[in-house]
Write an enzyme that holds these catalytic residues in place. Structure first.
Site, PDB file in Angstrom:
ATOM      1  N   CYS A  35       0.839  -1.184   0.000  1.00  0.00           N
ATOM      2  CA  CYS A  35       0.000   0.000   0.000  1.00  0.00           C
ATOM      3  C   CYS A  35       0.882   1.244   0.000  1.00  0.00           C
ATOM      4  O   CYS A  35       1.865   1.321   0.723  1.00  0.00           O
ATOM      5  CB  CYS A  35      -0.954   0.071   1.180  1.00  0.00           C
ATOM      6  N   HIS A  86      19.765 -36.320  -7.048  1.00  0.00           N
ATOM      7  CA  HIS A  86      19.108 -36.864  -5.851  1.00  0.00           C
ATOM      8  C   HIS A  86      17.581 -36.756  -5.951  1.00  0.00           C
ATOM      9  O   HIS A  86      16.894 -36.882  -4.947  1.00  0.00           O
ATOM     10  CB  HIS A  86      19.616 -36.144  -4.606  1.00  0.00           C
ATOM     11  N   TRP A 108      -2.611  -2.744  -1.806  1.00  0.00           N
ATOM     12  CA  TRP A 108      -2.304  -4.154  -1.991  1.00  0.00           C
ATOM     13  C   TRP A 108      -3.228  -4.877  -1.016  1.00  0.00           C
ATOM     14  O   TRP A 108      -3.099  -4.734   0.202  1.00  0.00           O
ATOM     15  CB  TRP A 108      -0.838  -4.433  -1.671  1.00  0.00           C
ATOM     16  N   ARG A 152       3.964  -0.152  -4.848  1.00  0.00           N
ATOM     17  CA  ARG A 152       3.707  -0.721  -3.522  1.00  0.00           C
ATOM     18  C   ARG A 152       2.406  -1.529  -3.474  1.00  0.00           C
ATOM     19  O   ARG A 152       2.116  -2.191  -2.480  1.00  0.00           O
ATOM     20  CB  ARG A 152       3.651   0.392  -2.475  1.00  0.00           C
ATOM     21  N   GLU A 188      17.801 -17.252  -7.903  1.00  0.00           N
ATOM     22  CA  GLU A 188      17.344 -15.905  -8.278  1.00  0.00           C
ATOM     23  C   GLU A 188      16.813 -15.912  -9.720  1.00  0.00           C
ATOM     24  O   GLU A 188      15.803 -15.274 -10.015  1.00  0.00           O
ATOM     25  CB  GLU A 188      18.493 -14.908  -8.097  1.00  0.00           C
ATOM     26  N   ASN A 215      -2.078   1.775   5.796  1.00  0.00           N
ATOM     27  CA  ASN A 215      -1.148   0.734   5.338  1.00  0.00           C
ATOM     28  C   ASN A 215      -0.835  -0.134   6.543  1.00  0.00           C
ATOM     29  O   ASN A 215      -0.477   0.399   7.593  1.00  0.00           O
ATOM     30  CB  ASN A 215       0.130   1.400   4.792  1.00  0.00           C
ATOM     31  N   GLY A 216      -0.962  -1.459   6.398  1.00  0.00           N
ATOM     32  CA  GLY A 216      -0.676  -2.363   7.513  1.00  0.00           C
ATOM     33  C   GLY A 216      -1.852  -3.277   7.751  1.00  0.00           C
ATOM     34  O   GLY A 216      -2.713  -3.451   6.874  1.00  0.00           O
ATOM     35  N   LYS A 248       5.854  -4.164  -3.902  1.00  0.00           N
ATOM     36  CA  LYS A 248       7.298  -4.019  -3.720  1.00  0.00           C
ATOM     37  C   LYS A 248       7.720  -4.119  -2.264  1.00  0.00           C
ATOM     38  O   LYS A 248       8.684  -4.774  -1.930  1.00  0.00           O
ATOM     39  CB  LYS A 248       7.738  -2.674  -4.288  1.00  0.00           C
ATOM     40  N   GLU A 259       8.135 -14.715 -11.094  1.00  0.00           N
ATOM     41  CA  GLU A 259       7.378 -13.511 -10.765  1.00  0.00           C
ATOM     42  C   GLU A 259       7.093 -12.643 -11.983  1.00  0.00           C
ATOM     43  O   GLU A 259       6.059 -11.984 -12.028  1.00  0.00           O
ATOM     44  CB  GLU A 259       8.013 -12.705  -9.629  1.00  0.00           C
ATOM     45  N   LYS A 263      13.027 -14.799 -10.689  1.00  0.00           N
ATOM     46  CA  LYS A 263      12.707 -13.744 -11.671  1.00  0.00           C
ATOM     47  C   LYS A 263      11.703 -14.268 -12.699  1.00  0.00           C
ATOM     48  O   LYS A 263      10.760 -13.584 -13.060  1.00  0.00           O
ATOM     49  CB  LYS A 263      13.964 -13.257 -12.400  1.00  0.00           C
TER      50      LYS A 263
HETATM   51  C1  F6R Z   1      11.883 -10.335  -5.811  1.00  0.00           C
HETATM   52  C2  F6R Z   1      11.825  -9.321  -4.781  1.00  0.00           C
HETATM   53  C3  F6R Z   1      11.506  -9.760  -3.409  1.00  0.00           C
HETATM   54  C4  F6R Z   1      12.262  -8.921  -2.373  1.00  0.00           C
HETATM   55  C5  F6R Z   1      11.787  -9.291  -0.964  1.00  0.00           C
HETATM   56  C6  F6R Z   1      12.540  -8.514   0.097  1.00  0.00           C
HETATM   57  O1  F6R Z   1      12.203  -9.805  -7.057  1.00  0.00           O
HETATM   58  O2  F6R Z   1      11.978  -8.154  -5.043  1.00  0.00           O
HETATM   59  O3  F6R Z   1      11.741 -11.113  -3.240  1.00  0.00           O
HETATM   60  O4  F6R Z   1      13.627  -9.143  -2.514  1.00  0.00           O
HETATM   61  O5  F6R Z   1      10.421  -9.034  -0.838  1.00  0.00           O
HETATM   62  O6  F6R Z   1      12.346  -7.144  -0.057  1.00  0.00           O
HETATM   63  P1  F6R Z   1      13.314  -6.108   0.640  1.00  0.00           P
HETATM   64  O7  F6R Z   1      14.651  -6.240  -0.012  1.00  0.00           O
HETATM   65  O8  F6R Z   1      12.703  -4.768   0.393  1.00  0.00           O
HETATM   66  O9  F6R Z   1      13.367  -6.469   2.080  1.00  0.00           O
END
Ligand code: F6R
Length: 624
Positions: free
Chosen positions: A2, A516, A85, A35, A493, A111-112, A619, A500, A497
């Site tokens: 949010c 395994h 969100w 966000r 990673e 937010n929360g 985010k 997502e 990527k």
């Molecule tokens: C994936 C991504 C998330 C963040 C995770 C932690 O692309 O961006 O997995 O890495 O939510 O977020 P931060 O770094 O803000 O604590």
């Protein structure tokens, strides 16, 4: 999660979206949309109006802008805006914020998560109050209105409300009695204040107002802020005046624009050489010794550290996995890496000799924040590696090492990841220097190699066309990623990527693990990325990975190999090779992950997906 924006200042002259309070809030929401983008809404207070005016709409911000064009709000002197969100209640118009009190005089955004909302709602329902949404937020609107009716003071009402709520919240409110005022409260969710000339701003982060001012105030936990055009007053929840710290945002609004790229993600992938270079900048003294100025932990404490625990989530946790290899190798200190949300529930063994390293781009991830608090309660020292100034986690840590990746707007992380890895290298080398586990010339040698990394990353980006072509033609429903040593977190990673951005099933495995069990997934044509370590890496690591490629290729996998320039050994077993420059083994993730980022971004774009705002994500994950 949010995004929240507030504005108090002079009214504009025309009642459309170009009117100043509304345009500032909409621009702030545009910048905060990463966000959350389930719905958006605004509320404004026009001088002389008997009620607040509010508009809200499910879906992206553009839906709200269309609604405002069709149904304008009056000229105002204060405005609040929210991009959601969804947690409690689906992404509908009714659940969009703001939420209004019964009399229509007060509007609230949040937010929360309000954990005791159900009990509070039942009380209100028993009193005959009608609820219009399924959100936890609506109780805050009714509580605040009730408290305001009894005190006639919105800031006092906000303090009283905050004391009654359990959970996490940033709340902003406007009231029609107070046309030029916005009141906010902060408890375990982010809120920063922007200081303007004859106007003031509130935002979940500085991106909300950086196009208007770069001077900001850091609010602490459990504080209430009142902004008007000319004044900012901050108190704690008991009403005692607080003097918050001022800081200047070290990037400008253009850094948060696409700069000619199709998407923020494209731009942020291209920003990576600079993100790494900036993170390395100014870290040594004239004698070439590392001086991590922001570190506030005494060298004697660092010398006594007997264990490091890295806590983080998602991509940041993969940066932590890379750190483990580097720090253990350079410093000979055991390093554990743990997902922050698992950390405190297993009752970890911590002492004053444990250094907990929290890695976070946003500095607001609730899981990481809670783990930081737990670690400190247990007596451990916490050092955070953070990208966002003014955020909560650095405030609550013993020390901080800032990455300088600039604002990361695309929801999925790219440049912050590389900057985080770079910062952990600096930390590892600094610990090696303080503890004497490496000679100064050895440290200097690694630093020289690190300084060469931005140019190498640039080369990988410049040579990205082949991986783009492969991505555009990819039609598989599943992709695997294999790596060993530091290539293992890179594989994870790469898989994250792809999941997502492109919503494709993807898994990252340690290459040695595949036999395994996971090798059962391999079938003819299955694309498998393999990150091959440098032929100069130790203990036949390189040849072991070549054997792993042969094993999967023998079963029909289509092998997409990331290998060092000049590594002819991979050629017989690779259906495709993506070359990266020669790099010391421990630093290789800074280049090997880049083709995987480009692949996921291009594949998702080719499928017409929104790479900057993938479905269901936000985010900054400020709920547990
Ligand atoms: C994936 C991504 C998330 C963040 C995770 C932690 O692309 O961006 O997995 O890495 O939510 O977020 P931060 O770094 O803000 O604590």
């Amino acid at each position: 999660m949010c995004g929240i924006v507030g504005y108090a200042g002079p009214a504009g002259s025309i009642s459309d979206v170009s009117e100043r309070p509304l345009s500032v809030v909409l621009e702030g929401l545009r910048r905060l949309e990463y966000r959350g983008y389930d719905s958006a809404g605004v509320a404004v207070v026009a001088p002389g109006a008997s009620q607040v005016s509010s508009r809200k709409k499910a879906g992206k911000l553009s839906n709200l802008v269309e609604l405002l064009a069709a149904e304008p709000v009056p000229v105002a002197t204060a405005a609040i805006g929210h991009t959601r969100w969804a947690t409690h209640g689906g992404p509908t118009d009714a659940n969009a914020h703001p939420h209004l009190a019964d009399d229509g005089k007060l509007a609230v955004i949040h937010n929360g998560i309000i954990e005791n909302f159900a009990a509070l709602r039942d009380e209100f329902i028993a009193e005959g109050v009608r609820f219009l949404s399924q959100t936890d937020t609506e109780v805050a609107a009714h509580l605040l209105a009730r408290e305001y009716r009894s005190s006639g003071d919105l800031a006092a009402a906000m303090r009283a409300t905050a004391q009654l709520l359990e959970g996490t919240f940033t709340l902003l409110a406007v009231h029609s009695d107070l046309p030029g005022t916005v009141v906010g409260a902060r408890h375990d969710s982010p809120l920063v204040v922007g200081l303007g000339q004859g106007e003031n701003f509130l935002g979940s982060d500085v991106a909300a107002f950086v196009s208007e001012t770069r001077v900001a105030l850091e609010l602490g936990q459990d504080q209430v802020v009142t902004i008007t055009a000319d004044e900012v007053v901050v108190t704690d929840f008991e009403g005692r005046i607080v003097t918050p710290t001022t800081f200047t945002v070290d990037w400008d609004a253009s850094a948060a624009e696409k700069g000619g790229f199709r998407t923020f993600m494209d731009k942020e992938i291209h920003d990576q050489p600079q993100a790494v270079a900036e993170t390395l900048l100014g870290r040594t003294d004239a004698a070439g010794r590392l001086t991590l100025d922001e570190l506030r932990i005494d060298e004697s404490v660092l010398r006594a550290v007997d264990k490091i625990v890295v806590i983080a989530c998602g991509t940041a946790a993969y940066a932590g996995h890379v750190a483990k290899y580097a720090i253990e190798h350079w410093c000979r200190i055991p390093v554990e890496v743990e997902l922050a949300h698992e950390f405190r529930y297993r009752d970890p063994v911590l002492s004053e000799k444990t250094l907990v390293v929290a890695i976070t781009q946003s500095g607001e991830t609730m899981d990481t924040l809670m783990a930081v608090r737990h670690a400190r309660e247990q007596g451990a020292r916490v050092l955070s590696i953070v990208n966002t100034h003014g955020s909560t986690i650095p405030r609550e840590s013993d020390a901080v090492l800032y990455t300088h990746a600039g604002p990361e707007i695309a929801v999925a992380s790219t440049k912050a990841f590389l900057a985080q890895i770079t910062a952990t290298y600096l930390l590892g080398l600094y610990l090696a220097q303080v503890r004497g586990t490496k000679f100064p010339d050895e440290i200097a040698e690694v630093l020289t190699e690190l300084k060469a990394m931005p140019a190498k990353i640039q080369r990988v980006i410049d040579n990205g066309e082949r991986v783009r072509v492969i991505a555009r033609w990819m039609d598989s429903r599943s992709v695997l990623f294999l790596g060993r040593h530091v290539g293992f977190p890179v594989a994870m990673e790469g898989a994250l990527k792809l999941k997502e951005l492109a919503y494709i099933h993807a898994e990252g495995f340690a290459a040695g693990e595949i036999k395994h069990g996971p090798i059962a997934l391999v079938e003819p044509g299955l694309p498998v990325f393999v990150i091959v370590p440098s032929p100069r890496s130790r203990d036949s690591l390189h040849s072991k990975v070549i054997s792993n490629i042969q094993e999967i290729r023998a079963r029909g996998a289509r092998t997409l190999v990331i290998a060092e320039e000049g590594d002819e050994d991979v050629l017989p077993y690779a259906d495709e090779v993506f070359w990266v420059p020669q790099t010391p083994t421990l630093l290789a993730p800074l280049v090997t992950v880049v083709p995987l980022q480009i692949f996921a971004c291009e594949l998702a774009s080719a499928r017409g997906l929104d790479v900057d705002q993938p479905r269901n994500l936000a985010k900054s994950v400020t709920v547990e």
